[in-house]
Design an enzyme around this catalytic site. Structure first.
Site, PDB file in Angstrom:
ATOM      1  N   ASP A  24       0.763  -1.060  -0.031  1.00  0.00           N
ATOM      2  CA  ASP A  24       0.073   0.000   0.022  1.00  0.00           C
ATOM      3  C   ASP A  24       0.865   0.974   0.070  1.00  0.00           C
ATOM      4  O   ASP A  24       2.102   1.143  -0.007  1.00  0.00           O
ATOM      5  CB  ASP A  24      -0.982  -0.119   1.077  1.00  0.00           C
ATOM      6  CG  ASP A  24      -1.899   1.098   1.312  1.00  0.00           C
ATOM      7  OD1 ASP A  24      -2.265   1.708   0.352  1.00  0.00           O
ATOM      8  OD2 ASP A  24      -1.653   1.801   2.465  1.00  0.00           O
ATOM      9  N   ASP A  26       0.116   5.496   1.206  1.00  0.00           N
ATOM     10  CA  ASP A  26      -0.257   6.183   2.420  1.00  0.00           C
ATOM     11  C   ASP A  26      -0.100   5.329   3.597  1.00  0.00           C
ATOM     12  O   ASP A  26      -1.016   4.357   3.909  1.00  0.00           O
ATOM     13  CB  ASP A  26      -1.434   6.953   2.307  1.00  0.00           C
ATOM     14  CG  ASP A  26      -1.205   7.711   1.398  1.00  0.00           C
ATOM     15  OD1 ASP A  26      -0.594   8.829   1.244  1.00  0.00           O
ATOM     16  OD2 ASP A  26      -1.994   7.966   0.253  1.00  0.00           O
ATOM     17  N   ASP A 179      -1.722  -0.824   6.057  1.00  0.00           N
ATOM     18  CA  ASP A 179      -2.032  -0.272   7.181  1.00  0.00           C
ATOM     19  C   ASP A 179      -3.339   0.115   7.580  1.00  0.00           C
ATOM     20  O   ASP A 179      -3.718   0.563   8.519  1.00  0.00           O
ATOM     21  CB  ASP A 179      -1.346   0.935   7.339  1.00  0.00           C
ATOM     22  CG  ASP A 179      -1.963   2.134   6.281  1.00  0.00           C
ATOM     23  OD1 ASP A 179      -2.401   3.390   7.127  1.00  0.00           O
ATOM     24  OD2 ASP A 179      -2.154   1.836   5.384  1.00  0.00           O
TER      25      ASP A 179
END
Length: 235
Positions: A24, A26, A179
């Site tokens: 991923d 961000d 996240d």
């Protein structure tokens, strides 16, 4: 006596079991959540709406912008709001932004092992490219998969399935790093063992949606076990 089945040719076995790392963006490659939260707060303050970091974390984090603005600005052009918000974010993203600790060492190892690498994000393409340039790692990845450009974005598995397809990689011998709850559901749904990054959520929260393990960042010693499991797999 039944004839023995011929062993797979080494080249075929390698094709069927190609290893990849899928990241991923961000909160996973860049610690950018405070910037995103600030942009949302600035956009909605003139409307008398307070968006603090807790609201961002609990209600907005990991979602597609068009869905967020569809909820927050009903009846308005969600795509315009999305484009405007991301343009404001890019203004805050200066050059030379620091990588998450351990990122470069992990990318170096992947290159040494011949593992393919992808970024899979719900961020718009302009953001994805700008962030990777700001981090100085744009050339380190084989492909950039954008959720909005897939049939369905995260939490649907499609973005990670597309990443695996582009890389020619096998989910059984690959790793994803995420996240957010939506991202973990997407990666796990694509059959990937997923390592949660504790940039926003706790170990308990990340595991609750399917993370196999969690780490603080890529320098966390807890990552070594999972990387060691990949070593020895065909690249």
């Amino acid at each position: 006596m039944a004839a023995r089945k011929p062993a797979l040719l080494p080249q075929l076995a390698e094709t069927l079991m190609k290893t990849a790392l899928l990241f991923d963006l961000d909160g996973t490659l860049i610690d950018s959540d405070t910037l995103h939260a600030q942009v949302f707060a600035d956009l909605f303050e003139p409307r008398g709406v307070t968006i603090d970091f807790d609201f961002y974390r609990d209600k907005l984090h990991g979602r597609l912008n068009v869905d967020i603005f569809g909820d927050l600005c009903p009846g308005e052009d969600a795509q315009w709001w999305s484009d405007h918000k991301e343009a404001e974010y890019r203004k805050l993203l200066g050059p030379g932004h620091p990588n998450m600790p351990g990122t470069l060492a992990l990318l170096d190892l992947a290159d040494e092992m011949g593992w393919a690498k992808a970024v899979v994000t719900n961020a718009p393409r302009d953001n994805g490219e700008a962030v990777l340039e700001a981090l100085g790692i744009a050339e380190r990845f084989d492909t950039l998969v954008i959720g909005d450009e897939c049939a369905r974005g995260k939490p649907h598995p499609e973005p990670y399935l597309e990443g695996l397809r582009r890389l020619g990689a096998d989910a059984d011998v690959s790793l994803a790093f995420e996240d957010s709850e939506t991202g973990i559901r997407s990666a796990v749904g694509a059959g990937l063992k997923t390592i949660g990054i504790r940039s926003m959520l706790s170990d308990q929260d990340l595991r609750a949606v399917g993370a196999a393990a969690t780490i603080e960042d890529y320098a966390d010693p807890a990552l070594s076990h999972h990387i060691d499991q990949l070593k020895g797999q065909p690249a």
